[in-house]
Design a protein around this motif. Sequence first.
Motif, PDB file in Angstrom:
ATOM      1  N   THR A 119      -1.964   3.543  -6.697  1.00  0.00           N
ATOM      2  CA  THR A 119      -0.550   3.875  -6.832  1.00  0.00           C
ATOM      3  C   THR A 119      -0.323   5.371  -6.919  1.00  0.00           C
ATOM      4  O   THR A 119       0.800   5.836  -6.767  1.00  0.00           O
ATOM      5  N   HIS A 120      -1.372   6.152  -7.196  1.00  0.00           N
ATOM      6  CA  HIS A 120      -1.198   7.598  -7.360  1.00  0.00           C
ATOM      7  C   HIS A 120      -1.821   8.323  -6.186  1.00  0.00           C
ATOM      8  O   HIS A 120      -2.964   8.754  -6.242  1.00  0.00           O
ATOM      9  N   THR A 121      -1.102   8.427  -5.100  1.00  0.00           N
ATOM     10  CA  THR A 121      -1.685   9.007  -3.895  1.00  0.00           C
ATOM     11  C   THR A 121      -0.922  10.220  -3.373  1.00  0.00           C
ATOM     12  O   THR A 121      -1.482  11.019  -2.642  1.00  0.00           O
ATOM     13  N   VAL A 122       0.335  10.346  -3.773  1.00  0.00           N
ATOM     14  CA  VAL A 122       1.134  11.479  -3.276  1.00  0.00           C
ATOM     15  C   VAL A 122       1.710  12.253  -4.457  1.00  0.00           C
ATOM     16  O   VAL A 122       2.290  11.657  -5.371  1.00  0.00           O
ATOM     17  N   ASN A 123       1.541  13.543  -4.411  1.00  0.00           N
ATOM     18  CA  ASN A 123       2.032  14.417  -5.480  1.00  0.00           C
ATOM     19  C   ASN A 123       3.163  15.275  -4.934  1.00  0.00           C
ATOM     20  O   ASN A 123       2.969  16.035  -3.995  1.00  0.00           O
ATOM     21  N   GLY A 150       2.436  14.601 -20.542  1.00  0.00           N
ATOM     22  CA  GLY A 150       2.297  13.387 -19.734  1.00  0.00           C
ATOM     23  C   GLY A 150       1.236  12.446 -20.255  1.00  0.00           C
ATOM     24  O   GLY A 150       0.890  12.481 -21.443  1.00  0.00           O
ATOM     25  N   GLU A 151       0.738  11.645 -19.327  1.00  0.00           N
ATOM     26  CA  GLU A 151      -0.176  10.573 -19.706  1.00  0.00           C
ATOM     27  C   GLU A 151      -1.337  10.552 -18.711  1.00  0.00           C
ATOM     28  O   GLU A 151      -1.124  10.703 -17.499  1.00  0.00           O
ATOM     29  N   VAL A 152      -2.520  10.352 -19.220  1.00  0.00           N
ATOM     30  CA  VAL A 152      -3.689  10.240 -18.344  1.00  0.00           C
ATOM     31  C   VAL A 152      -3.590   8.920 -17.573  1.00  0.00           C
ATOM     32  O   VAL A 152      -3.436   7.862 -18.177  1.00  0.00           O
ATOM     33  N   VAL A 153      -3.627   9.019 -16.236  1.00  0.00           N
ATOM     34  CA  VAL A 153      -3.534   7.793 -15.421  1.00  0.00           C
ATOM     35  C   VAL A 153      -4.849   7.483 -14.705  1.00  0.00           C
ATOM     36  O   VAL A 153      -5.011   6.392 -14.153  1.00  0.00           O
ATOM     37  N   ALA A 154      -5.762   8.422 -14.710  1.00  0.00           N
ATOM     38  CA  ALA A 154      -7.100   8.167 -14.160  1.00  0.00           C
ATOM     39  C   ALA A 154      -8.030   9.191 -14.763  1.00  0.00           C
ATOM     40  O   ALA A 154      -7.622  10.331 -15.026  1.00  0.00           O
ATOM     41  N   SER A 155      -9.257   8.808 -15.004  1.00  0.00           N
ATOM     42  CA  SER A 155     -10.171   9.742 -15.658  1.00  0.00           C
ATOM     43  C   SER A 155     -11.606   9.464 -15.248  1.00  0.00           C
ATOM     44  O   SER A 155     -12.045   8.316 -15.237  1.00  0.00           O
TER      45      SER A 155
END
Lengths: 344, 344
Positions: A6-10, A82-87
């Motif tokens: 879901t996190h592919t475009v910034n 913010g929030e960590v969404v991948a690590s």
Amino acid sequence: MTQTSTHTVNRQILLASRPEGEATVANFRLAEAPIAPLEDGEVLVRNHFLSLDPYMRGRMNESKSYAQPQPLDEVMIGGTAGEVVASRNAHFQVGDAVVGMGGWQEYQRVPAGARGVLQKVDTRHVPLSAYLGAVGMPGVTAWYGLTQIIAPKAGETVVVSAASGAVGGAVGQLAKVRGCRAVGLAGGPDKCAYVVNELGFDACIDYKAHPDLKSLSKALKEACPNGIDGYFENVGGMILDAVMLRMNAFSRMALCGMIAGYDGTPTPMSNPALILINRMKVEGFIVSEHMNLWPEALKELGTLVATGKLKYRETVAQGLESAPEAFLGLLKGRNFGKQLVKLI
Amino acid sequence: MTQTSTHTVNRQILLASRPEGEATVANFRLAEAPIAPLEDGEVLVRNHFLSLDPYMRGRMNESKSYAQPQPLDEVMIGGTAGEVVASRNAHFQVGDAVVGMGGWQEYQRVPAGARGVLQKVDTRHVPLSAYLGAVGMPGVTAWYGLTQIIAPKAGETVVVSAASGAVGGAVGQLAKVRGCRAVGLAGGPDKCAYVVNELGFDACIDYKAHPDLKSLSKALKEACPNGIDGYFENVGGMILDAVMLRMNAFSRMALCGMIAGYDGTPTPMSNPALILINRMKVEGFIVSEHMNLWPEALKELGTLVATGKLKYRETVAQGLESAPEAFLGLLKGRNFGKQLVKLI
């Protein structure tokens, strides 16, 4: 610990050009960048809030300032929460609340080895956005200038300009905690009422109701019957001149901002001889150069916010694309309290 | 121990009127007063030297300043060095060399109980007049601003305006003793040559050869290749603006005098935002408010003068009636080194 699709475009806001005189929306540009899969040690943060602050205007210029200019065609600098969404870093878990200098973009990819860049924060007693305001850089700015430069004694009078703002509001409340008389300057009756009624200042002067030096100086005399022992300067210009006329012998002035001077021509100080006549100390500072004092400051600020003793207000713009307009409004004093951009 | 009949008339210069704009000789008046026989405990001093200093101009005004205005129709205030010529006080003998605040007059009658007003001085290694200059108020002024406000480290660059004057000359030499680069500003090639060749400064800029900000700023850049870490300000105005442009991050400015502002309109500081940009500390001071440090300062200054390491020059006007003209010349920078009036 794995990146989801879901996190592919910034989406990002870049500095497109340097202002000539006043900054405009044309100085900024919206851009999109793909988010590549994380390397080992990297962390991906989804920014919930951007912080907008007056110092950013100085960075937009190429001229000598206390910091490197913001490079053209790069993401605008700025604090984020913010929030960590991948690590792929053992120190951060998905779901961690974090603050950092993520810039004007929806996602921040933190490189391996840059652990200090991202701070985990506790949102049980203090809301996430407060870490960009009262319990963040603006709060520490207020704390530093008040405690380290003005260093007021109980019973002294402390004046602060831009008193309804994130920094100014904290200055007056911290001065009250120390037994001082706190007097604010703000633009318009609504802001002044808020400064007195909600933040608990002893008085607040609407500088817009006093368009000339004599009138503003008189209002300061009435609000500060014993003169001014400490001044926290966020503005400069005519307000500075008026305050100078009321400063006591051995008074201290913390110079934190000169908004009036950022756009083009510098605004002079009309009568610097008053520094000599009143044996004043005038000191400029940048809070990021005093990191050793941040823990002490954040401890006091966090406790005061958690216990409801340090109040603040936020103006929240919605969506990344609103950031340039919100920033220009901040420079003109259109915000009320801490200016944020909410991204989710 | 008895008063002789030779000391019966005291000639004095009084403040006759307050200046409107520039001070003129018409603001002063010569007067004569009889000297009555001494009461028990009193001391009569014959003044050998009057000290003329820029601060006196401020006292001539009625407006708010760091000191009470000089009262009209009273003897002009001022430091003096002289000799006890009659005494009914066990602490003072006829022939004692003394310094005090005798004012613009030939004799000073010191009341009983005012012992601290008069200081005995040792003229074996230090000439009497030096106690009004390098080993007096101007020297201590230089010492205080340099050591307590600028507090330079070896290798730093210290700039001082009015560098050929009593205060400025001492600032640069004290900075050299501390391993600094000392750069002066003075008016005219003769003064500049003296500052470099006799006082040992590393460089001296003739501000009269640089009539605009850009030119003066460029000269400062050449004389201060590593920027300016400490500035001792005796002047104000355009010189201050030019120096501000060359101040380093975390530099310190001691504000001692603003000659340019004494006559009527205040001179502005063009770009006070530089105090913030360079995180400067700017501090005004009055040396008479720091009496606790005078012994330490005088010890260093006296030793340096006695050993020939602290040099100075004097401009000596002859006779009491020359004092007003000499004082006005001082305000215009016509003196060369410490301005004195010799009375005998």
